[in-house]
Design a protein around this motif. Sequence first.
Motif, PDB file in Angstrom:
ATOM      1  N   TRP A   1      -0.924 -47.607  93.436  1.00 43.18           N
ATOM      2  CA  TRP A   1      -0.192 -48.530  94.299  1.00 43.18           C
ATOM      3  C   TRP A   1      -0.169 -49.938  93.687  1.00 43.18           C
ATOM      4  CZ3 TRP A   1      -1.647 -52.825  97.275  1.00 43.18           C
ATOM      5  CH2 TRP A   1      -0.705 -53.253  98.192  1.00 43.18           C
ATOM      6  N   LEU A   2      -1.322 -50.410  93.223  1.00 44.55           N
ATOM      7  CA  LEU A   2      -1.378 -51.730  92.584  1.00 44.55           C
ATOM      8  C   LEU A   2      -0.520 -51.773  91.331  1.00 44.55           C
ATOM      9  CD1 LEU A   2      -5.147 -52.699  92.913  1.00 44.55           C
ATOM     10  CD2 LEU A   2      -3.200 -53.833  93.992  1.00 44.55           C
ATOM     11  N   GLY A   3      -0.549 -50.701  90.560  1.00 48.86           N
ATOM     12  CA  GLY A   3       0.271 -50.642  89.349  1.00 48.86           C
ATOM     13  C   GLY A   3       1.753 -50.739  89.660  1.00 48.86           C
TER      14      GLY A   3
ATOM     15  N   TRP B   1       7.063 -56.346  90.932  1.00 51.73           N
ATOM     16  CA  TRP B   1       7.151 -57.803  90.926  1.00 51.73           C
ATOM     17  C   TRP B   1       7.547 -58.329  89.545  1.00 51.73           C
ATOM     18  CZ3 TRP B   1       2.989 -62.042  90.711  1.00 51.73           C
ATOM     19  CH2 TRP B   1       3.557 -63.247  91.092  1.00 51.73           C
ATOM     20  N   LEU B   2       6.963 -57.771  88.495  1.00 51.87           N
ATOM     21  CA  LEU B   2       7.305 -58.205  87.143  1.00 51.87           C
ATOM     22  C   LEU B   2       8.758 -57.865  86.813  1.00 51.87           C
ATOM     23  CD1 LEU B   2       4.003 -57.214  85.356  1.00 51.87           C
ATOM     24  CD2 LEU B   2       4.826 -59.537  85.798  1.00 51.87           C
ATOM     25  N   SER B   3       9.232 -56.745  87.298  1.00 53.76           N
ATOM     26  CA  SER B   3      10.642 -56.381  87.085  1.00 53.76           C
ATOM     27  C   SER B   3      11.554 -57.368  87.797  1.00 53.76           C
ATOM     28  CB  SER B   3      10.903 -54.961  87.586  1.00 53.76           C
ATOM     29  OG  SER B   3      10.146 -54.035  86.854  1.00 53.76           O
ATOM     30  N   TRP B   4      11.181 -57.777  89.005  1.00 53.11           N
ATOM     31  CA  TRP B   4      11.964 -58.765  89.741  1.00 53.11           C
ATOM     32  C   TRP B   4      11.988 -60.088  88.965  1.00 53.11           C
ATOM     33  CZ3 TRP B   4      10.688 -63.478  92.021  1.00 53.11           C
ATOM     34  CH2 TRP B   4      11.686 -64.036  92.812  1.00 53.11           C
ATOM     35  N   LEU B   5      10.838 -60.496  88.432  1.00 54.33           N
ATOM     36  CA  LEU B   5      10.792 -61.734  87.648  1.00 54.33           C
ATOM     37  C   LEU B   5      11.663 -61.629  86.399  1.00 54.33           C
ATOM     38  CD1 LEU B   5       6.995 -62.618  87.893  1.00 54.33           C
ATOM     39  CD2 LEU B   5       8.889 -63.867  88.935  1.00 54.33           C
ATOM     40  N   ALA B   6      11.674 -60.468  85.757  1.00 49.61           N
ATOM     41  CA  ALA B   6      12.513 -60.271  84.577  1.00 49.61           C
ATOM     42  C   ALA B   6      13.994 -60.363  84.932  1.00 49.61           C
ATOM     43  CB  ALA B   6      12.205 -58.920  83.925  1.00 49.61           C
TER      44      ALA B   6
ATOM     45  N   GLN C   1      -1.931 -62.392  88.424  1.00 52.38           N
ATOM     46  CA  GLN C   1      -3.127 -61.750  87.898  1.00 52.38           C
ATOM     47  C   GLN C   1      -3.625 -60.653  88.839  1.00 52.38           C
ATOM     48  OE1 GLN C   1      -2.330 -62.731  85.223  1.00 52.38           O
ATOM     49  NE2 GLN C   1      -4.146 -63.620  84.341  1.00 52.38           N
ATOM     50  N   LEU C   2      -3.476 -60.857  90.135  1.00 51.48           N
ATOM     51  CA  LEU C   2      -3.906 -59.845  91.098  1.00 51.48           C
ATOM     52  C   LEU C   2      -3.070 -58.577  91.010  1.00 51.48           C
ATOM     53  CD1 LEU C   2      -4.555 -62.120  94.190  1.00 51.48           C
ATOM     54  CD2 LEU C   2      -6.253 -61.110  92.648  1.00 51.48           C
ATOM     55  N   LEU C   3      -1.825 -58.716  90.567  1.00 48.80           N
ATOM     56  CA  LEU C   3      -0.923 -57.564  90.478  1.00 48.80           C
ATOM     57  C   LEU C   3      -0.730 -57.060  89.052  1.00 48.80           C
ATOM     58  CD1 LEU C   3       1.849 -58.746  92.956  1.00 48.80           C
ATOM     59  CD2 LEU C   3      -0.005 -57.128  93.370  1.00 48.80           C
TER      60      LEU C   3
ATOM     61  N   LEU D   1      12.798 -62.650  76.358  1.00 51.80           N
ATOM     62  CA  LEU D   1      11.601 -62.713  77.193  1.00 51.80           C
ATOM     63  C   LEU D   1      11.694 -61.744  78.364  1.00 51.80           C
ATOM     64  CD1 LEU D   1      10.630 -66.487  77.365  1.00 51.80           C
ATOM     65  CD2 LEU D   1       9.522 -64.651  76.106  1.00 51.80           C
ATOM     66  N   ALA D   2      12.864 -61.633  78.969  1.00 53.06           N
ATOM     67  CA  ALA D   2      13.028 -60.698  80.084  1.00 53.06           C
ATOM     68  C   ALA D   2      12.804 -59.262  79.612  1.00 53.06           C
ATOM     69  CB  ALA D   2      14.413 -60.849  80.705  1.00 53.06           C
ATOM     70  N   GLY D   3      13.335 -58.923  78.445  1.00 59.54           N
ATOM     71  CA  GLY D   3      13.113 -57.583  77.893  1.00 59.54           C
ATOM     72  C   GLY D   3      11.655 -57.319  77.583  1.00 59.54           C
ATOM     73  N   LEU D   4      10.972 -58.299  76.988  1.00 64.35           N
ATOM     74  CA  LEU D   4       9.547 -58.155  76.700  1.00 64.35           C
ATOM     75  C   LEU D   4       8.731 -58.038  77.983  1.00 64.35           C
ATOM     76  CD1 LEU D   4       9.113 -60.693  73.766  1.00 64.35           C
ATOM     77  CD2 LEU D   4       8.877 -58.197  73.646  1.00 64.35           C
ATOM     78  N   LEU D   5       9.116 -58.809  78.999  1.00 62.73           N
ATOM     79  CA  LEU D   5       8.423 -58.752  80.274  1.00 62.73           C
ATOM     80  C   LEU D   5       8.583 -57.370  80.910  1.00 62.73           C
ATOM     81  CD1 LEU D   5       6.767 -60.275  82.375  1.00 62.73           C
ATOM     82  CD2 LEU D   5       8.913 -61.098  83.366  1.00 62.73           C
ATOM     83  N   LEU D   6       9.797 -56.842  80.898  1.00 65.50           N
ATOM     84  CA  LEU D   6      10.024 -55.486  81.423  1.00 65.50           C
ATOM     85  C   LEU D   6       9.211 -54.452  80.646  1.00 65.50           C
ATOM     86  CD1 LEU D   6      13.842 -55.397  82.222  1.00 65.50           C
ATOM     87  CD2 LEU D   6      11.958 -55.064  83.824  1.00 65.50           C
TER      88      LEU D   6
END
Length: 193
Positions: free
Chosen positions: A73-75, A81-86, A114-116, A180-185
């Motif tokens: 669930w945390l993963g 969230w990281l996908s949304w940021l990307a 960091q929590l996620l 950066l968005a691609g690397l983040l994804l």
Amino acid sequence: MSHALLPFALFAFAASISPGPTNLLILAHAARRGWRASLAPVLAACAAAAGIVLVVGLGLSDWLLGQPQVQRWLGWLGVAWLSWLAVQMLRSASAPLRQAHAPTFGPGAAAGLQLLNPKVWWMAVAVIGVFASPTLPVWLLAMVFLLVALPCMAAWAWLGASSARWLQTPGALRWFNRSLAGLLLASAWFSLW
């Protein structure tokens, strides 16, 4: 002091300096807002990661390792969230750097990430499993991790602020944000495997 302190410091350096979601977002934030504006998110992210090391070392790792559903669930929450940021980075790919309404990556978001962030949790579990001992207590591991992580993440902020000079053209900025968005994804989705 324990003979394991130097190996732990090297591990903390490798974990902190390697590209990951937080480092990439700090880089992008510093390119938009500058090095000084990135210091508070850097401090918050590093303190949160050190706090996770401390909490995991105080017993959460035993519970977390026994809860595969919570881990999953945390993963997935972190990846979402990281996908949304990307996607937000992609949407603002060619927006001017110093735009007044550009999204910021403040201290709360940096600490919350960091929590996620699955990378941080697995790193904390590895730290406790490998390095914690009576001669190297958990509080010392957390403190050393903080002291090592701060300059590492500040270097990412400096790199972002330094890159702002060559990001003044729309084409360069678009390439930078898309990369950066691609690397983040990639870093988000690969963390699940």
